[in-house]
Design a protein around this motif. Structure first.
Motif, short mmCIF file in Angstrom:
data_model
loop_
_atom_site.label_atom_id
_atom_site.label_comp_id
_atom_site.label_asym_id
_atom_site.label_seq_id
_atom_site.Cartn_x
_atom_site.Cartn_y
_atom_site.Cartn_z
N VAL A 87 0.86 -1.18 0.00
CA VAL A 87 0.00 0.00 0.00
C VAL A 87 0.89 1.23 0.00
N PHE A 88 0.70 2.10 -0.99
CA PHE A 88 1.46 3.34 -1.09
C PHE A 88 0.51 4.50 -0.79
N HIS A 89 0.93 5.38 0.13
CA HIS A 89 0.06 6.50 0.48
C HIS A 89 0.91 7.74 0.74
N ASP A 90 0.24 8.86 0.99
CA ASP A 90 0.95 10.14 0.99
C ASP A 90 1.16 10.74 2.36
N ASP A 91 0.70 10.06 3.42
CA ASP A 91 0.78 10.69 4.74
C ASP A 91 1.03 9.63 5.81
N LEU A 92 2.18 9.72 6.49
CA LEU A 92 2.51 8.74 7.53
C LEU A 92 1.47 8.69 8.64
N THR A 93 0.81 9.82 8.87
CA THR A 93 -0.18 9.85 9.96
C THR A 93 -1.39 9.00 9.66
N GLU A 94 -1.58 8.59 8.39
CA GLU A 94 -2.74 7.78 8.00
C GLU A 94 -2.41 6.29 7.94
N SER A 95 -1.18 5.93 8.34
CA SER A 95 -0.76 4.53 8.22
C SER A 95 -1.69 3.57 8.96
N SER A 96 -2.14 3.98 10.15
CA SER A 96 -2.98 3.09 10.95
C SER A 96 -4.26 2.71 10.23
N GLN A 97 -4.79 3.62 9.43
CA GLN A 97 -6.03 3.36 8.67
C GLN A 97 -5.82 2.20 7.70
N TYR A 98 -4.71 2.21 6.98
CA TYR A 98 -4.45 1.17 5.99
C TYR A 98 -4.02 -0.13 6.66
N ILE A 99 -3.29 -0.02 7.77
CA ILE A 99 -2.90 -1.21 8.51
C ILE A 99 -4.14 -1.91 9.07
N ASN A 100 -5.09 -1.15 9.59
CA ASN A 100 -6.33 -1.75 10.11
C ASN A 100 -7.11 -2.47 9.01
N SER A 101 -7.13 -1.89 7.81
CA SER A 101 -7.82 -2.55 6.69
C SER A 101 -7.15 -3.87 6.35
N ALA A 120 4.90 -21.62 18.43
CA ALA A 120 4.00 -21.15 17.39
C ALA A 120 4.61 -21.32 16.00
N MET A 121 3.76 -21.20 14.99
CA MET A 121 4.18 -21.16 13.60
C MET A 121 3.62 -19.91 12.94
N GLY A 122 4.46 -19.22 12.19
CA GLY A 122 4.06 -17.96 11.58
C GLY A 122 3.09 -18.14 10.43
N LEU A 123 2.10 -17.22 10.34
CA LEU A 123 1.11 -17.24 9.27
C LEU A 123 1.32 -16.11 8.27
N GLY A 124 1.73 -14.96 8.74
CA GLY A 124 1.89 -13.80 7.87
C GLY A 124 2.28 -12.60 8.69
N GLN A 125 2.51 -11.48 8.03
CA GLN A 125 2.88 -10.27 8.75
C GLN A 125 2.53 -9.02 7.95
N ILE A 126 2.37 -7.93 8.68
CA ILE A 126 2.15 -6.61 8.11
C ILE A 126 3.24 -5.70 8.64
N MET A 127 3.93 -5.00 7.75
CA MET A 127 5.04 -4.14 8.15
C MET A 127 4.82 -2.72 7.65
N ASN A 128 5.00 -1.77 8.53
CA ASN A 128 4.97 -0.36 8.15
C ASN A 128 6.39 0.05 7.78
N LEU A 129 6.68 0.10 6.49
CA LEU A 129 8.02 0.43 6.01
C LEU A 129 8.29 1.94 6.04
N LYS A 130 7.24 2.70 6.29
CA LYS A 130 7.32 4.16 6.34
C LYS A 130 7.93 4.68 5.03
N THR A 131 8.96 5.50 5.10
CA THR A 131 9.53 6.07 3.86
C THR A 131 10.96 5.60 3.60
N THR A 132 11.42 4.59 4.34
CA THR A 132 12.81 4.16 4.22
C THR A 132 13.14 3.71 2.80
#
Length: 556
Positions: free
Chosen positions: A162-176, A393-405
């Motif tokens: 997911v590519f977006h224009d504002d770091l402050t909105e990251s939580s919205q896309y992560i929740n989706s 445990a065994m891993g199923l998947g992950q979500i990472m906030n890469l920010k702008t690095t």
């Protein structure tokens, strides 16, 4: 599909290569076949299940307007260099050179191709946010394949960006994305755990990963990331440091026995070679070094290994077992924060047969302070201070906030409302689909075989003619098969010349959610209707089959 025409070699006996039930059942059910260590072929039923899982995921991705793409498996080395991926760091990839001597890499987890696509297409804030995903085969030079397709050299994988224009909105896309993942796991009948760091697991006694859980406040975290509540700082007066003889005493347990005390009194120094430099890590005597935390502190780790004996001798001027921070020859000394709160502890003296007692941080040595230890069940929850459990445990998947690095490294920018160039904010989400398939089986099986969820089952219904030589049974079974097929139902007809018991065993092993058996009551216009997930067998009228099947398939 008619079973008599299928390549389906079911096995009565399970292979003895692993304790994992999913591997045994998938081999027995003819879903996978081993080619070599970590490499498997998917047979017709396996390919159908993978296809069904893929379709389920695609439907969920469409709900968040993510667009499917296909990314080349070949990644030019020049592209990887944009994000500082040095050649020597690509240890789990395959390298190839074409006829013009251009170098390419094939492997998993490359983010650069996805970012390059969007970088070249998106120029303005008006085009953001945008989400892309791919579901395709990944290849990884896995050094220790294990548990069949759970840890293999090639696997199908979902990669979403997911590519977006504002770091402050990251939580919205992560929740989706979290909602998408939870929906996928729910429809696959997977009982998943989501950690605070957005990794998804299932509990499993054979799991090689671990999740820290607090029942009091609901805290859940990957062991490699979890922190713990620090002990109260000791207030004892500092005593003079003293060098003492400890002949033939190399381990913490030996020292504890010699001095009739506990390992908490000692501090151990573990020496690594990281990026060809000597890095020493200090943790309390009863602790283990958390190597993930060490790697995160070092940043961009190309090579990571415990120091060999020659390196230890160089760094300490002593044999193995006597390393300590004082006069240690190393490039970096990492000191766990817990040690800074201790008083008058014992360390190696960098002299064979000797240790220092009454050592104190700052007065006697300094280093880079941070959290470098693994949490244990003796520790308290970092959120509420209550007791914790650590689950395999065994891993199923992950979500990472890469920010702008990555976008900064690759110059993936857009023009904002003021016409200024800004780096895109990026979120990455991934699921190893082959592993998901195996874990579905792990959580959905019984003593007779696989119990597939309706959403991913290779066949929704299996129709069995009990007696092959009974013409009426065979004709009725084929009529039922054709009627269900005409309704768009995925149905398998067992028309083999086998005993009824063999057919029933194979039906349970394959795991279709519904079984219809045409048997001796066909003369009364009745057939047997049975669900795979329970033992009840119901006699129903032939005329009611279509309505009964559709009703069951549409039930949640």
């Amino acid at each position: 599909m008619k079973l008599s025409k299928m390549i389906l070699g079911t096995l009565r006996e399970a292979p003895g290569e692993t304790e994992l039930e999913s591997y045994k059942l998938m081999v027995r059910a003819g879903i996978i076949r081993k080619v070599a260590s970590g490499i498997y072929n998917f047979m017709p039923t396996g390919k159908k299940v993978i296809g069904n899982v893929n379709n389920l995921i695609k439907n969920e991705m469409e709900k968040i307007d993510s667009q499917e793409i296909e990314v080349s498996q070949f990644v030019p080395f020049e592209l990887l260099n944009q994000c500082n991926n040095k050649e020597s760091s690509l240890t789990d990839t395959f390298e190839t050179v074409d006829k013009s001597e251009k170098k390419f890499y094939v492997g998993a987890d490359f983010k650069e191709p996805y970012i390059e696509i969007v970088k070249n297409e998106i120029k303005s804030y008006k085009q953001l946010p945008v989400s892309i995903y791919s579901i395709q085969k990944q290849i990884k030079d896995e050094p220790k394949p294990k548990f069949g397709i759970i840890k293999s050299k090639e696997f199908n994988e979902l990669q979403c960006y997911v590519f977006h224009d504002d770091l402050t909105e990251s939580s919205q896309y992560i929740n989706s994305l979290c909602e998408v993942f939870n929906s996928i796991y729910h429809k696959c009948r997977i009982d998943s755990i989501k950690t605070n760091s957005l990794r998804f697991f299932i509990k499993h006694p054979l799991g090689e990963e671990h999740v820290v859980c607090c029942e009091s406040c609901g805290y859940k975290e990957d062991l490699e990331i979890a922190t713990c509540t620090l002990q109260t700082e000791e207030e004892d007066d500092m005593k003079p440091m003293n060098k003492i003889s400890t002949p033939d005493t190399r381990t913490i347990d030996e020292l504890a026995s010699l001095f009739n005390t506990t390992p908490e009194y000692f501090v151990k120094t573990i020496i690594y070679k990281i990026n060809n430099k000597i890095v020493a890590v200090m943790v309390r005597g009863d602790r283990e070094v958390n190597e993930t935390k060490v790697k995160n502190r070092i940043g961009h780790v190309v090579s990571f290994e415990l120091a060999d004996e020659e390196t230890v001798r160089y760094a300490t001027s002593a044999e193995i077992g006597f390393a300590g921070p004082i006069n240690l020859k190393c490039d970096t000394l990492l000191v766990d924060e817990e040690i800074t709160r201790m008083r008058n502890f014992m360390v190696g003296a960098n002299d064979t047969g000797y240790h220092y007692e009454c050592v104190n941080y700052e007065r006697d040595f300094t280093g880079t302070v941070g959290d470098f230890k693994k949490i244990t069940e003796k520790d308290k929850c970092p959120v509420c201070g209550n007791s914790i459990n650590i689950e395999n445990a065994m891993g199923l998947g992950q979500i990472m906030n890469l920010k702008t690095t990555y976008s900064e490294n690759m110059n993936a920018v857009f023009l904002d409302k003021l016409g200024k160039s800004k780096p895109m904010s990026i979120i990455n989400a991934s699921i190893n689909i082959d592993r998901l398939l195996a874990l579905i089986v792990e959580q959905n099986h019984d003593k007779n075989g696989i119990v597939w969820p309706k959403s991913v089952a290779p066949y929704e219904v299996i129709v069995i003619a009990a007696v092959f030589k009974n013409e009426e049974q065979m004709k009725t079974a084929e009529n039922i098969y054709n009627k269900l097929k005409s309704l768009g139902i995925d149905v398998l007809l067992d028309d083999r010349d086998e005993r009824a018991g063999v057919k029933f065993k194979d039906a349970d092993l394959i795991g279709a959610p519904i079984r219809i058996t045409v048997g001796k009551r066909i003369s009364d216009g009745k057939v047997e209707f049975k669900l795979r997930n329970n033992d009840n067998v119901e006699d129903i009228d032939i005329d009611d089959i279509e309505e009964k099947v559709l009703s069951e398939l549409h039930r949640n």
